[in-house]
Design an enzyme around this catalytic site. Structure first.
Site, PDB file in Angstrom:
ATOM      1  N   HIS A 165       0.837  -1.205   0.000  1.00 51.67           N
ATOM      2  CA  HIS A 165       0.000   0.000   0.000  1.00 51.67           C
ATOM      3  C   HIS A 165       0.867   1.248   0.000  1.00 51.67           C
ATOM      4  O   HIS A 165       2.051   1.224   0.372  1.00 51.67           O
ATOM      5  CB  HIS A 165      -0.936   0.022   1.218  1.00 51.67           C
ATOM      6  CG  HIS A 165      -0.262   0.408   2.497  1.00 51.67           C
ATOM      7  ND1 HIS A 165      -0.109   1.715   2.879  1.00 51.67           N
ATOM      8  CD2 HIS A 165       0.324  -0.344   3.472  1.00 51.67           C
ATOM      9  CE1 HIS A 165       0.529   1.762   4.044  1.00 51.67           C
ATOM     10  NE2 HIS A 165       0.814   0.526   4.413  1.00 51.67           N
ATOM     11  N   CYS A 166       0.269   2.334  -0.435  1.00 49.19           N
ATOM     12  CA  CYS A 166       0.878   3.657  -0.282  1.00 49.19           C
ATOM     13  C   CYS A 166      -0.190   4.504   0.401  1.00 49.19           C
ATOM     14  O   CYS A 166      -0.904   3.994   1.262  1.00 49.19           O
ATOM     15  CB  CYS A 166       1.305   4.225  -1.638  1.00 49.19           C
ATOM     16  SG  CYS A 166      -0.050   4.371  -2.803  1.00 49.19           S
ATOM     17  N   ARG A 167      -0.337   5.782   0.015  1.00 54.80           N
ATOM     18  CA  ARG A 167      -1.379   6.576   0.685  1.00 54.80           C
ATOM     19  C   ARG A 167      -2.742   6.308   0.065  1.00 54.80           C
ATOM     20  O   ARG A 167      -3.723   6.120   0.770  1.00 54.80           O
ATOM     21  CB  ARG A 167      -1.024   8.061   0.616  1.00 54.80           C
ATOM     22  CG  ARG A 167      -2.054   8.939   1.293  1.00 54.80           C
ATOM     23  CD  ARG A 167      -1.562  10.336   1.537  1.00 54.80           C
ATOM     24  NE  ARG A 167      -2.494  11.058   2.385  1.00 54.80           N
ATOM     25  CZ  ARG A 167      -3.350  11.981   1.922  1.00 54.80           C
ATOM     26  NH1 ARG A 167      -3.379  12.291   0.656  1.00 54.80           N
ATOM     27  NH2 ARG A 167      -4.180  12.584   2.749  1.00 54.80           N
TER      28      ARG A 167
END
Ligand code: FAD
Length: 564
Positions: free
Chosen positions: A509-511
């Protein structure tokens, strides 16, 4: 030869049918019967009187009988309840509610638009509390005056559908203490659980005591008692748990009801008696996505059905393409729109589907008023046919949802969304709009370009100690991250990817899900075959977790929430 048309109900569907009938037949006699004291008022604006946004209750009334007579030569009779229909004589019996007098009126064609009534169940102790419903101008005026007289310490709204939500918001804006009780685990059932949580937070942040997943089992003097044992002291109760189609007249006349309990109509909105039409909240309509009947109690469909009926009476072909259900609601600082099917609806249907969940900006990111736009697109597998969308944000969500609603009506697939040419300049959107973007992601999913898990699955992953990889930069990670997540920023991933195991699933995941998508593709190119993008990313996960973290005693799965 001129004809005589009678209409039961003088608000959305009734008034619309009457006006269209006049436009199509200048010489015809048109009489509209309304049991209440007002015709043609704006039901949809009723809640806004509570906050004073619509100052006078009379301003809710758009037309009166004198205007109907003067401008349209329509005989609009208020305080006139249609008591029965004599189908063999083609007559109705009308009661003047003020005088008690009854009389009969004959018809060539009869149109029923009696709407629906607010459900008020016989909950034990209901006589001990001040219960109100919000259906018409009389109701809202009564409620508003009562609140002003009594100055309640707290008002409880029961039911978290769009009417309950609008009432709640307007009461808060008027400065009251408000509780909202919803029996289901979430408000606004047109949204999926993963989308709606941000609205739960917004409701809570605006000072409402929000109780979900708990039902009212009893009342006592100024007291609401819930299944959990919780008690809410409240001098005013607004009941908005749903509506029931007004079918009494139709049943008395022996007209057929459908499987939903609403009036059954054919594709031209004719009931089982071909001289009697029915429209609006009282009927069931054909859902073109589920290919089944459903009740769709919204103003737009009622108005359009009424127009179609007048057209049909005048021999014009009407093209009934069915309904998909599109709606929008404001929840304090958020706007929330939905169209078509959501995952809950799909759970009971034999349709294979997948979905995209993204959080792009609604305008170019550097514009000062750019906001996150939570967007969910649902599509059929393997055809890519678009089935539904939900959009929630502080900016423009109805535009996006309307585009998808239009696409669904035209039978579009996700590739068409990808290719749509939409208006763009920085104050309005982005060059590649959320809709195009969701089309790209959906198309990639359909082609098997990558795999994803939803933000709703993250808690399970954390609790089962899955390998979660955060590819945001170190500063972002340090400001708040998913418990147990490893961090390797995307900017150094090409140098460090060998630290990642190949033999276990890796959830990245990232943001918001975009950088992590790039990380997934990169790892796949390096031979990793068990990598998954967490759709919605850290931001989506925080929004999904927050309300339940705060209202139950479970342990958060993030060290700090990112809810900016
Ligand atoms: P109505 O407009 O309800 O009219 C039916 C009328 O028939 C009533 O006035 C009733 O008194 C009368 N009647 C019933 N029986 C008889 C009888 N026997 N004799 C004479 N008269 C009779 N929809 C949206 O799309 N967007 C919104 O934002 C929205 N907000 C809403 C907010 C509120 C508070 C409410 C109550 C509804 C809202 N709706 C909204 C729903 C929308 O108003 C209805 O779907 C629409 O009005 C239905 O039209 P109708 O003609 O079927 O019924």
């Amino acid at each position: 030869m001129s004809k005589k048309y009678l209409i039961v109900g003088g608000v959305a569907g009734g008034a619309s049918a009457a006006a269209r009938l006049r436009r199509l037949g200048e010489e015809d006699e048109i009489i509209m019967f309304e049991k209440g004291p007002d015709v043609s008022f704006s039901n949809c604006c009723l809640p806004y009187h509570l906050s004073g946004q619509i100052k006078n209750a009379e301003d809710l009334i758009l037309m009166n009988p004198a205007i109907f007579k003067g401008q349209y030569n329509i005989d609009a009779r208020v305080n006139s309840e249609v008591m029965s229909i004599d189908r063999s004589a083609k007559e109705i019996e009308v009661k003047n509610i003020l005088s008690g007098e009854t009389y009969r009126e004959s018809y060539d064609k009869l149109i029923l638009s009696p709407g629906a009534r607010a459900i008020v169940p016989p909950i034990p102790g209901i006589e001990k509390v001040n219960v109100f419903t919000v259906k018409n101008v009389v109701d809202i005026d009564k409620l508003n005056k009562f609140i002003k007289d009594v100055k309640p310490s707290r008002i409880t709204v029961i039911g978290g559908g769009f009417i309950g939500i609008e009432v709640m918001e307007n009461l808060i804006e008027a400065g009251h203490q408000v509780s909202l009780v919803e029996a289901l685990p979430q408000v606004l059932n047109q949204f999926d659980d993963d989308m709606v949580q941000i609205l739960h937070k917004e409701i809570m942040d605006n000072g409402v005591e929000l109780v979900v997943g708990d039902r009212v089992t009893a009342f006592d003097t100024n007291k609401v008692i819930l299944d959990s044992g919780k008690e809410i002291t409240s001098e005013v109760i607004v009941m908005s748990i749903g509506i029931k189609p007004e079918t009494g007249l139709a049943e008395q006349a022996g007209l057929e009801l459908g499987k939903t309990g609403a009036i059954k109509v054919d594709s031209n909105f004719r009931t089982s008696d071909l001289d009697i039409y029915a429209v609006g909240d009282a009927i069931e309509v054909y859902n073109s996505l589920t290919q089944d009947k459903f009740i769709l109690a919204l103003a737009g469909p009622a108005l359009k059905q009424a127009r179609a009926v007048a057209d049909h009476i005048h021999g014009k072909a009407i093209h009934n393409t069915g309904y998909i259900g599109s709606s929008v609601v404001k929840v304090f600082g958020f706007n929330a729109a939905a169209t078509g099917l959501n995952e809950k609806a799909l759970a009971d249907l034999n349709i294979d589907y997948d979905f995209v969940q993204i959080i792009p900006k609604d305008k170019v990111g550097i514009m000062p008023d750019a906001e996150d736009l939570g967007f969910k697109l649902i599509f059929e597998k393997p055809t890519g046919r678009v089935l539904g969308a939900q959009a929630i944000g502080r900016g423009n969500v109805d535009k996006r949802t309307d585009v998808v609603a239009t696409a669904i009506k035209f039978g579009a697939d996700v590739n068409s969304l990808r290719d749509l040419e939409l208006c763009y300049a920085p104050p309005f959107g982005t060059g590649k709009d959320a809709i195009n973007y969701s089309g790209y992601v959906a198309s990639n999913l359909l082609h098997g370009a990558f795999k994803q898990v939803s933000m709703a699955e993250v808690r399970d992953l954390v609790e089962n100690d899955a390998y979660i990889l955060d590819v945001r930069e170190m500063g972002e990670y340090e400001a708040g991250h998913i418990r147990n997540a490893r961090v390797i920023p995307l900017s150094v991933l090409r140098d460090r990817y060998e630290e990642i195991p190949r033999d276990v699933p890796v959830y990245i995941h990232c943001r918001s899900g975009q950088r992590s998508y790039n990380a997934v593709l990169m790892l796949q190119a390096k031979g990793y075959d068990k990598v998954f993008n967490i759709s919605g990313g850290f931001k989506g996960t925080c929004a999904y977790e927050y309300f339940n973290d705060k209202t139950t005693d479970r342990e958060p799965i993030v060290t700090q929430y990112d809810l900016k």
